[in-house]
Design a protein around this motif. Structure first.
Motif, PDB file in Angstrom:
ATOM      1  N   LYS A  82       2.512  24.848 -15.466  1.00  0.00           N
ATOM      2  CA  LYS A  82       3.381  25.195 -16.585  1.00  0.00           C
ATOM      3  C   LYS A  82       2.532  25.575 -17.805  1.00  0.00           C
ATOM      4  CE  LYS A  82       7.061  23.364 -19.471  1.00  0.00           C
ATOM      5  NZ  LYS A  82       6.254  23.515 -20.689  1.00  0.00           N
ATOM      6  N   TYR A  83       1.495  24.780 -18.075  1.00  0.00           N
ATOM      7  CA  TYR A  83       0.599  25.134 -19.188  1.00  0.00           C
ATOM      8  C   TYR A  83      -0.023  26.500 -18.956  1.00  0.00           C
ATOM      9  CZ  TYR A  83       0.662  20.326 -20.984  1.00  0.00           C
ATOM     10  OH  TYR A  83       1.029  19.123 -21.510  1.00  0.00           O
ATOM     11  N   LEU A  84      -0.432  26.748 -17.735  1.00  0.00           N
ATOM     12  CA  LEU A  84      -1.083  28.022 -17.434  1.00  0.00           C
ATOM     13  C   LEU A  84      -0.148  29.185 -17.730  1.00  0.00           C
ATOM     14  CD1 LEU A  84      -3.614  29.442 -16.133  1.00  0.00           C
ATOM     15  CD2 LEU A  84      -2.258  29.513 -14.038  1.00  0.00           C
ATOM     16  N   ALA A  85       1.138  29.019 -17.395  1.00  0.00           N
ATOM     17  CA  ALA A  85       2.102  30.109 -17.577  1.00  0.00           C
ATOM     18  C   ALA A  85       2.258  30.475 -19.049  1.00  0.00           C
ATOM     19  CB  ALA A  85       3.448  29.700 -16.990  1.00  0.00           C
ATOM     20  N   GLU A  86       1.798  29.587 -19.963  1.00  0.00           N
ATOM     21  CA  GLU A  86       1.984  29.839 -21.385  1.00  0.00           C
ATOM     22  C   GLU A  86       0.794  30.541 -22.030  1.00  0.00           C
ATOM     23  OE1 GLU A  86       2.834  25.898 -22.698  1.00  0.00           O
ATOM     24  OE2 GLU A  86       4.829  25.908 -21.784  1.00  0.00           O
ATOM     25  N   ILE A  87      -0.355  30.661 -21.339  1.00  0.00           N
ATOM     26  CA  ILE A  87      -1.494  31.309 -21.985  1.00  0.00           C
ATOM     27  C   ILE A  87      -1.369  32.827 -21.850  1.00  0.00           C
ATOM     28  CG2 ILE A  87      -2.942  29.290 -21.535  1.00  0.00           C
ATOM     29  CD1 ILE A  87      -4.565  31.037 -19.580  1.00  0.00           C
ATOM     30  N   TRP A  88      -2.268  33.541 -22.532  1.00  0.00           N
ATOM     31  CA  TRP A  88      -2.212  35.005 -22.532  1.00  0.00           C
ATOM     32  C   TRP A  88      -2.218  35.544 -21.104  1.00  0.00           C
ATOM     33  CZ3 TRP A  88      -6.192  37.186 -26.620  1.00  0.00           C
ATOM     34  CH2 TRP A  88      -5.827  36.725 -27.891  1.00  0.00           C
TER      35      TRP A  88
ATOM     36  N   THR B  62       0.829  -1.201   0.000  1.00  0.00           N
ATOM     37  CA  THR B  62       0.000   0.000   0.000  1.00  0.00           C
ATOM     38  C   THR B  62       0.863   1.250   0.000  1.00  0.00           C
ATOM     39  OG1 THR B  62      -1.727  -1.189   1.178  1.00  0.00           O
ATOM     40  CG2 THR B  62      -1.799   1.205   1.277  1.00  0.00           C
ATOM     41  N   VAL B  63       1.970   1.203   0.728  1.00  0.00           N
ATOM     42  CA  VAL B  63       2.862   2.372   0.740  1.00  0.00           C
ATOM     43  C   VAL B  63       3.357   2.660  -0.670  1.00  0.00           C
ATOM     44  CG1 VAL B  63       5.075   3.236   1.575  1.00  0.00           C
ATOM     45  CG2 VAL B  63       3.519   2.064   3.143  1.00  0.00           C
ATOM     46  N   VAL B  64       3.690   1.614  -1.425  1.00  0.00           N
ATOM     47  CA  VAL B  64       4.149   1.817  -2.800  1.00  0.00           C
ATOM     48  C   VAL B  64       3.018   2.387  -3.659  1.00  0.00           C
ATOM     49  CG1 VAL B  64       4.921   0.640  -4.898  1.00  0.00           C
ATOM     50  CG2 VAL B  64       5.933   0.059  -2.690  1.00  0.00           C
ATOM     51  N   LEU B  65       1.809   1.825  -3.523  1.00  0.00           N
ATOM     52  CA  LEU B  65       0.674   2.326  -4.315  1.00  0.00           C
ATOM     53  C   LEU B  65       0.410   3.799  -4.017  1.00  0.00           C
ATOM     54  CD1 LEU B  65      -1.980  -0.550  -4.077  1.00  0.00           C
ATOM     55  CD2 LEU B  65      -0.469   0.010  -5.983  1.00  0.00           C
ATOM     56  N   VAL B  66       0.437   4.134  -2.739  1.00  0.00           N
ATOM     57  CA  VAL B  66       0.177   5.508  -2.344  1.00  0.00           C
ATOM     58  C   VAL B  66       1.288   6.421  -2.852  1.00  0.00           C
ATOM     59  CG1 VAL B  66       0.095   6.994  -0.314  1.00  0.00           C
ATOM     60  CG2 VAL B  66      -1.293   4.947  -0.387  1.00  0.00           C
ATOM     61  N   GLY B  67       2.518   5.889  -2.859  1.00  0.00           N
ATOM     62  CA  GLY B  67       3.636   6.671  -3.379  1.00  0.00           C
ATOM     63  C   GLY B  67       3.464   6.970  -4.868  1.00  0.00           C
ATOM     64  N   VAL B  68       3.027   5.973  -5.628  1.00  0.00           N
ATOM     65  CA  VAL B  68       2.781   6.178  -7.063  1.00  0.00           C
ATOM     66  C   VAL B  68       1.705   7.243  -7.251  1.00  0.00           C
ATOM     67  CG1 VAL B  68       1.851   5.094  -9.147  1.00  0.00           C
ATOM     68  CG2 VAL B  68       3.503   3.873  -7.738  1.00  0.00           C
ATOM     69  N   PHE B  69       0.659   7.143  -6.443  1.00  0.00           N
ATOM     70  CA  PHE B  69      -0.424   8.121  -6.522  1.00  0.00           C
ATOM     71  C   PHE B  69       0.112   9.523  -6.247  1.00  0.00           C
ATOM     72  CE2 PHE B  69      -3.554  10.662  -4.168  1.00  0.00           C
ATOM     73  CZ  PHE B  69      -4.549  10.740  -5.112  1.00  0.00           C
ATOM     74  N   PHE B  70       0.909   9.649  -5.203  1.00  0.00           N
ATOM     75  CA  PHE B  70       1.385  10.965  -4.794  1.00  0.00           C
ATOM     76  C   PHE B  70       2.272  11.588  -5.873  1.00  0.00           C
ATOM     77  CE2 PHE B  70       4.234  13.774  -2.300  1.00  0.00           C
ATOM     78  CZ  PHE B  70       3.259  14.642  -1.833  1.00  0.00           C
ATOM     79  N   VAL B  71       3.164  10.784  -6.439  1.00  0.00           N
ATOM     80  CA  VAL B  71       4.055  11.304  -7.478  1.00  0.00           C
ATOM     81  C   VAL B  71       3.242  11.741  -8.699  1.00  0.00           C
ATOM     82  CG1 VAL B  71       5.895  10.671  -9.086  1.00  0.00           C
ATOM     83  CG2 VAL B  71       6.053  10.007  -6.673  1.00  0.00           C
ATOM     84  N   SER B  72       2.250  10.920  -9.093  1.00  0.00           N
ATOM     85  CA  SER B  72       1.410  11.304 -10.242  1.00  0.00           C
ATOM     86  C   SER B  72       0.703  12.632  -9.964  1.00  0.00           C
ATOM     87  CB  SER B  72       0.327  10.255 -10.516  1.00  0.00           C
ATOM     88  OG  SER B  72       0.823   8.971 -10.363  1.00  0.00           O
ATOM     89  N   PHE B  73       0.182  12.746  -8.766  1.00  0.00           N
ATOM     90  CA  PHE B  73      -0.563  13.936  -8.345  1.00  0.00           C
ATOM     91  C   PHE B  73       0.329  15.174  -8.466  1.00  0.00           C
ATOM     92  CE2 PHE B  73      -3.670  15.199  -4.646  1.00  0.00           C
ATOM     93  CZ  PHE B  73      -4.015  16.339  -5.342  1.00  0.00           C
ATOM     94  N   VAL B  74       1.526  15.112  -7.872  1.00  0.00           N
ATOM     95  CA  VAL B  74       2.420  16.273  -7.845  1.00  0.00           C
ATOM     96  C   VAL B  74       2.840  16.645  -9.265  1.00  0.00           C
ATOM     97  CG1 VAL B  74       4.674  17.091  -7.069  1.00  0.00           C
ATOM     98  CG2 VAL B  74       3.229  15.763  -5.517  1.00  0.00           C
ATOM     99  N   LEU B  75       3.200  15.646 -10.072  1.00  0.00           N
ATOM    100  CA  LEU B  75       3.639  15.933 -11.438  1.00  0.00           C
ATOM    101  C   LEU B  75       2.513  16.577 -12.235  1.00  0.00           C
ATOM    102  CD1 LEU B  75       5.728  12.765 -12.386  1.00  0.00           C
ATOM    103  CD2 LEU B  75       6.546  15.082 -11.896  1.00  0.00           C
ATOM    104  N   TYR B  76       1.326  15.975 -12.177  1.00  0.00           N
ATOM    105  CA  TYR B  76       0.212  16.491 -12.970  1.00  0.00           C
ATOM    106  C   TYR B  76      -0.151  17.904 -12.529  1.00  0.00           C
ATOM    107  CZ  TYR B  76      -4.167  16.599 -15.519  1.00  0.00           C
ATOM    108  OH  TYR B  76      -5.178  16.957 -16.365  1.00  0.00           O
ATOM    109  N   TYR B  77      -0.070  18.136 -11.226  1.00  0.00           N
ATOM    110  CA  TYR B  77      -0.390  19.460 -10.686  1.00  0.00           C
ATOM    111  C   TYR B  77       0.539  20.519 -11.265  1.00  0.00           C
ATOM    112  CZ  TYR B  77      -1.187  23.042  -7.073  1.00  0.00           C
ATOM    113  OH  TYR B  77      -1.477  24.202  -6.407  1.00  0.00           O
ATOM    114  N   PHE B  78       1.849  20.256 -11.228  1.00  0.00           N
ATOM    115  CA  PHE B  78       2.780  21.289 -11.683  1.00  0.00           C
ATOM    116  C   PHE B  78       2.835  21.393 -13.201  1.00  0.00           C
ATOM    117  CE2 PHE B  78       4.403  20.976  -7.283  1.00  0.00           C
ATOM    118  CZ  PHE B  78       4.241  22.321  -6.964  1.00  0.00           C
ATOM    119  N   VAL B  79       2.568  20.288 -13.912  1.00  0.00           N
ATOM    120  CA  VAL B  79       2.484  20.375 -15.371  1.00  0.00           C
ATOM    121  C   VAL B  79       1.399  21.377 -15.768  1.00  0.00           C
ATOM    122  CG1 VAL B  79       1.619  19.109 -17.380  1.00  0.00           C
ATOM    123  CG2 VAL B  79       3.459  18.152 -16.002  1.00  0.00           C
ATOM    124  N   ASN B  80       0.300  21.359 -15.029  1.00  0.00           N
ATOM    125  CA  ASN B  80      -0.774  22.283 -15.367  1.00  0.00           C
ATOM    126  C   ASN B  80      -0.423  23.731 -15.062  1.00  0.00           C
ATOM    127  OD1 ASN B  80      -3.394  21.146 -16.500  1.00  0.00           O
ATOM    128  ND2 ASN B  80      -2.705  19.575 -15.072  1.00  0.00           N
TER     129      ASN B  80
END
Lengths: 565, 182
Positions: free
Chosen positions: A556-562, A536-554
């Motif tokens: 980055k996208y926001l910084a590119e709009i008008w 479960t710790v590994v599953l939760v870790g995968v979830f957390f990493v996905s969450f953080v990456l997806y959050y900051f990717v967005n």
């Protein structure tokens, strides 16, 4: 209290109030009927969005979309939730249900209300979408039906609270209420707030529709309506999390890792989930940024914290139970050897994973004040909530049905081979619906839109070809999900009416204390061997990493709009 | 089990298991990061929605838009005027069933005070392919300062359901490169 009001369930040893059993049965059946109707509307919407198919004409598309939201988001889910409340109240506590006549009156009110609003929509004069934003006006009986439904549901919550009081007075259980009942209580408390918001805004709107009230401010309407609209999704979250715990307990004998942590997580829902109305007002005029930031984050993400806790404790309790049974090899033997052929478990676990990864992450990202600028009212929004209410709630409700059929309906599940496949077919379809709508949304495709080719428009806009591909894949996924939904309705309805009867245990079986576990609890708190949950710790870790990456990717996208300020 | 009363009667005195505790702390801190990220972006970010809003009647808003259209129209696009207001000025965009009125021509890199309001139902200002989405309400005039950072032809799709012709409601914003000073 007469003993013959009860029977003893032969599989679980639970003491079942026959009147509660009938109420659970009819509320669940009503819910499933509305799921079938609403699901068909949903399929027709998805097939219309697929540009190559473009099934319905515009007026029918918008009508079907209104009916789809009404029938599945409101009627299916709330009817089934009332069944869950009666189950978690009367059955799990081994108590009689409080005021069964009132409960039947509530059922009738909800049914009449739901049918009235459906009729209003089908008559064609109330194509205002499920949200019915003013100043767009529906027929008066559209609002009246919703009000009746809300009053009925509120009454049913009252019956549930009454049942808790009765069970406590009559000492049908020892100590505190079970965690699942606690989760159901959370859902019912949030439901009171939610339905009150609905009444507060829909009653004046009804009066406006018949000409008694002069005007309704559109922003105020939206703020209070979403106090119902979004908070009712939090009823769903509480209810389906309670069901996750219930299925893990019934199928695997799983025990919460810590009662305190799981209950505290439910408490966070009660305190903070109501702020979610703000999610719908993030790009609205007239509301300040300070208000938006505080409310959209549920006061610093404290309700999200609750969900993240359940996201660990539910699989963690399953892992602990499986390891106690000897599935101890490596990180994931406990998961590989889980009962994947049992539709209740399979549906429950997929509901858990998809609710977190699809619905949860997308919801938090989309609910970020500035990031919402890139997502508001695009198809990303329905993509998100099909990850929560369909992949999360509906799939969990379907899963628990496979346990309720023998327990409450006293029938064997028919078509057991099909039933094994049903959760997978539905889950794959819903995963596609959620992902491809989110994909189309990030390409700017609007929600609630009949024709993104703009064939009839004076001024045109050309969406990129990838958007068309997303909508086609969404259509295919919807067909898959509809097949899964059809199988569910088929299996549930035919089991209820034609399934092989299961007999009762002898009436002489001991009645109190009720709610005895079907199998002995596996390990108690603090015992060695059960509480290391590395998988479960590994599953939760995968979830957390996905969450953080997806959050900051967005971001980055926001910084590119008008730039705007 | 979760379907029966807690085995420990005083369950609230149980110690929290270490793996759970670590996750609770991580999740809580992550919530704080996400919360302060929104505030941080208000300080350093370029994309923040304005808080400037006024109550307005449809007639008053239309009058202001008409005055701008009369003054700065440069050409006609399918019967809809294309307005080129000076950089830094107030630009009015009317949303109504089922039209964004007028079409705009803006210069890249210049800022404009864009006023948005609806004449009837709610509408959704969805600038594509930038994918910038703002709700437009009747009775409220939102003012935001917008700086086009790319040139080309942009669509304004309506993304709030506004009746049976909703899907025909598309506007245009043309962004041109700034002419070099002579």
């Amino acid at each position: 209290m007469a003993q013959e009001m009860f029977r003893i369930c032969p599989t679980t040893g639970l003491r079942v109030d026959l009147r509660a059993q009938a109420l659970i049965k009819w509320n669940a059946v009503a819910g499933i009927v509305f799921l079938a109707i609403g699901g068909l509307f949903g399929l027709s919407v998805a097939l219309t969005r697929w540009p190559a198919v473009h099934l319905l004409p515009a007026d029918w598309f918008y009508l079907a979309l209104t009916a789809h939201g009404l029938d599945v988001l409101l009627l299916w889910i709330i009817f089934f939730e009332i069944a869950v409340l009666y189950f978690a109240g009367a059955i799990l506590l081994g108590s009689r249900i409080a005021a069964p006549r009132v409960a039947w009156a509530a059922f009738v009110l909800m049914l009449v209300g739901g049918l009235t609003t459906n009729v209003a929509v089908l008559q064609g004069g109330s194509t205002v979408m499920f949200t019915s934003y003013v100043p767009m006006k529906a027929a008066p009986h559209f609002y009246l039906g919703l009000i009746l439904f809300a009053v009925g549901a509120l009454t049913a919550c009252g019956v549930f609270f009454g049942t808790l009081v009765v069970a406590r007075e009559e000492r049908t259980y020892n100590g505190s209420i079970p965690l699942v009942t606690f989760g159901a209580l959370t859902a019912a408390i949030i439901a009171v707030f939610t339905l009150a918001c609905g009444a507060i805004i829909l009653i004046p709107t009804f009066l406006w529709s018949v000409g008694i009230v002069h005007a309704i401010d559109p922003l105020m309407y939206k703020l209070i309506w979403w106090g119902m609209g979004h908070s009712s999704q939090q009823i769903n979250v509480s209810a389906h999390v309670a069901i996750w715990y219930a299925i893990a307990a019934i199928v695997l004998g799983a025990k919460p890792l810590s009662e305190k942590v799981s209950r505290a997580a439910f408490l966070l829902y009660i305190f903070f989930l109501q702020l979610a109305s703000a999610h719908h007002l993030l790009v609205e005029p007239g509301v300040s940024s300070e208000w938006k930031i505080f409310n959209t984050s549920y006061a610093m993400y404290l309700a999200v914290l609750g969900s993240m806790i359940h996201g660990m404790t539910v699989p963690g309790s399953i892992e602990a139970a499986q390891r106690a049974k000897g599935f101890n090899r490596g990180l994931f033997q406990w998961l590989r050897k889980a009962p994947w052929g049992n539709p209740a478990f399979a549906g429950m676990f997929m509901s858990l994973v998809m609710f977190g990864f699809l619905g949860g992450i997308s919801g938090v990202v989309m609910g970020t004040e500035q990031i919402n600028l890139m997502m508001h009212n695009t198809l990303y929004v329905p993509g998100h909530f099909h990850g929560t209410v369909v992949a999360g709630t509906t799939l969990a409700f379907m899963a628990v049905t496979y346990l309720l059929i023998p327990l409450i309906f006293q029938r064997e599940v028919r078509f057991p081979r099909l039933a094994q496949w049903q959760p997978y077919i539905f889950a794959i379809g819903v995963m596609g619906i959620s992902l491809f709508m989110m994909g189309a949304g990030t390409l700017g495709v609007p929600r609630r839109h009949w024709d993104i080719t703009f064939a009839d428009a004076l001024t045109k806009y050309q969406f990129p070809p990838a958007a068309y591909l997303m909508l086609a894949l969404n259509g295919l996924s919807a067909i898959c999900a509809a097949l899964g939904g059809f199988l569910y309705v088929l299996i549930a309805v035919s089991s209820v009416f034609f399934g092989k009867r299961i007999g009762d245990a002898p009436a002489a079986a001991p009645a109190k204390p009720a709610a005895r576990p079907p199998v002995a609890p596996v390990g108690t708190y603090g015992s060695a061997g059960t509480l290391h949950i590395p998988g479960t710790v590994v599953l939760v870790g995968v979830f957390f990493v996905s969450f953080v990456l997806y959050y900051f990717v967005n971001w980055k996208y926001l910084a590119e709009i008008w730039p705007l300020r | 089990m979760a379907i029966s009363p807690p085995a420990e009667r005083v369950w609230w005195r149980e110690k929290i298991h270490r793996e759970e505790l670590v996750w609770i702390i991580v999740a809580f801190l992550w919530g704080l990061v996400m919360f302060f990220m929104m505030i941080y972006w208000h300080i350093v970010g370029q994309q923040n929605l304005s808080n400037e809003t006024y109550r307005v009647t449809p007639e008053a808003f239309a009058a202001k838009a008409d005055a701008m259209i009369a003054k700065y129209t440069v050409r006609d696009d399918n019967g809809i005027p294309v307005v080129k207001p000076p950089a830094g000025s107030d630009v009015y965009l009317i949303a109504r069933v089922w039209l964004w009125y007028p079409h705009l021509e803006l210069e890249k890199g210049q800022s404009y005070r864009l006023h948005l309001s609806s004449m009837d139902y709610q509408h959704g200002f969805s600038l594509q392919p930038v994918n910038l989405n703002i709700q437009v309400q009747p009775g409220y005039e939102m003012v935001l300062t917008l700086t086009p950072s790319s040139a080309g032809e942009f669509g304004v799709v309506c993304n709030e359901y506004c009746g049976l012709g909703h899907h025909t409601m598309v506007g245009k914003i043309f962004v041109v490169d700034r002419k070099p000073a002579i």
